[in-house]
Scaffold this motif. Structure first.
Motif, PDB file in Angstrom:
ATOM      1  N   ILE A  61     -56.753  19.547   9.822  1.00 45.44           N
ATOM      2  CA  ILE A  61     -57.057  20.429   8.698  1.00 45.44           C
ATOM      3  C   ILE A  61     -58.565  20.380   8.453  1.00 45.44           C
ATOM      4  O   ILE A  61     -59.207  19.372   8.717  1.00 45.44           O
ATOM      5  N   LYS A  62     -59.100  21.497   7.974  1.00 41.79           N
ATOM      6  CA  LYS A  62     -60.516  21.543   7.609  1.00 41.79           C
ATOM      7  C   LYS A  62     -60.629  21.055   6.165  1.00 41.79           C
ATOM      8  O   LYS A  62     -60.228  21.741   5.229  1.00 41.79           O
ATOM      9  N   ILE A  63     -61.142  19.832   5.995  1.00 41.70           N
ATOM     10  CA  ILE A  63     -61.302  19.232   4.676  1.00 41.70           C
ATOM     11  C   ILE A  63     -62.473  18.259   4.760  1.00 41.70           C
ATOM     12  O   ILE A  63     -62.669  17.620   5.793  1.00 41.70           O
ATOM     13  N   ASP A  64     -63.272  18.179   3.726  1.00 41.54           N
ATOM     14  CA  ASP A  64     -64.434  17.291   3.732  1.00 41.54           C
ATOM     15  C   ASP A  64     -64.008  15.846   3.516  1.00 41.54           C
ATOM     16  O   ASP A  64     -63.272  15.538   2.576  1.00 41.54           O
ATOM     17  N   CYS A  65     -64.504  14.963   4.391  1.00 35.46           N
ATOM     18  CA  CYS A  65     -64.247  13.535   4.257  1.00 35.46           C
ATOM     19  C   CYS A  65     -65.015  13.010   3.050  1.00 35.46           C
ATOM     20  O   CYS A  65     -66.187  13.333   2.859  1.00 35.46           O
ATOM     21  N   GLU A  66     -64.360  12.181   2.234  1.00 35.90           N
ATOM     22  CA  GLU A  66     -64.985  11.615   1.045  1.00 35.90           C
ATOM     23  C   GLU A  66     -66.078  10.610   1.399  1.00 35.90           C
ATOM     24  O   GLU A  66     -66.962  10.348   0.605  1.00 35.90           O
ATOM     25  N   LYS A  67     -66.021  10.056   2.611  1.00 34.35           N
ATOM     26  CA  LYS A  67     -66.939   8.995   2.991  1.00 34.35           C
ATOM     27  C   LYS A  67     -68.136   9.504   3.804  1.00 34.35           C
ATOM     28  O   LYS A  67     -69.280   9.221   3.463  1.00 34.35           O
ATOM     29  N   CYS A  68     -67.869  10.265   4.888  1.00 27.54           N
ATOM     30  CA  CYS A  68     -68.965  10.666   5.777  1.00 27.54           C
ATOM     31  C   CYS A  68     -69.298  12.150   5.701  1.00 27.54           C
ATOM     32  O   CYS A  68     -70.301  12.582   6.254  1.00 27.54           O
ATOM     33  N   GLY A  69     -68.458  12.960   5.069  1.00 32.16           N
ATOM     34  CA  GLY A  69     -68.735  14.383   4.930  1.00 32.16           C
ATOM     35  C   GLY A  69     -68.281  15.230   6.108  1.00 32.16           C
ATOM     36  O   GLY A  69     -68.459  16.449   6.098  1.00 32.16           O
TER      37      GLY A  69
END
Length: 104
Positions: A61-69
């Protein structure tokens, strides 16, 4: 027959004594061992998949990682609460393997 002093439900017999099924009140047993078992279950609940397990077969899924972006993650769903509650969605970043959840 004994009842729980907190919620007035009938206590059930267990190996460690009498226990309330609603509030986990224990009579005649070791409370610390019960607490430790519950804490271990909560920790293991989040680590359902090993770090690289299933990465090839899980949907992305296309979603921004909370840690690395990074903008791509694999995802899966589990029923972690009672059946009348929605499922919990887990995400794992494809780049840094950071795992987080969404309670939907």
């Amino acid at each position: 027959m004994k009842f729980c002093p907190k919620c007035e439900i009938r206590l059930k017999k267990t190996d460690s004594g009498l226990k309330c099924t609603k509030c986990n009140y224990v009579e005649g047993g070791n409370i610390e061992s019960t607490k430790q078992i519950l804490e271990e279950q909560e920790v293991s609940e989040f680590n359902v998949l090993e770090e690289n397990e299933g990465s090839e077969t899980l949907p992305t899924i296309k979603i921004d990682c909370e840690k690395c972006g990074h903008d791509e993650a694999v995802w899966w769903m589990l029923q972690t609460r009672s059946a009348d509650e929605p499922t919990t969605q887990f995400y794992r970043c494809s780049k840094c393997n950071h795992t987080w959840r969404n309670y939907a």
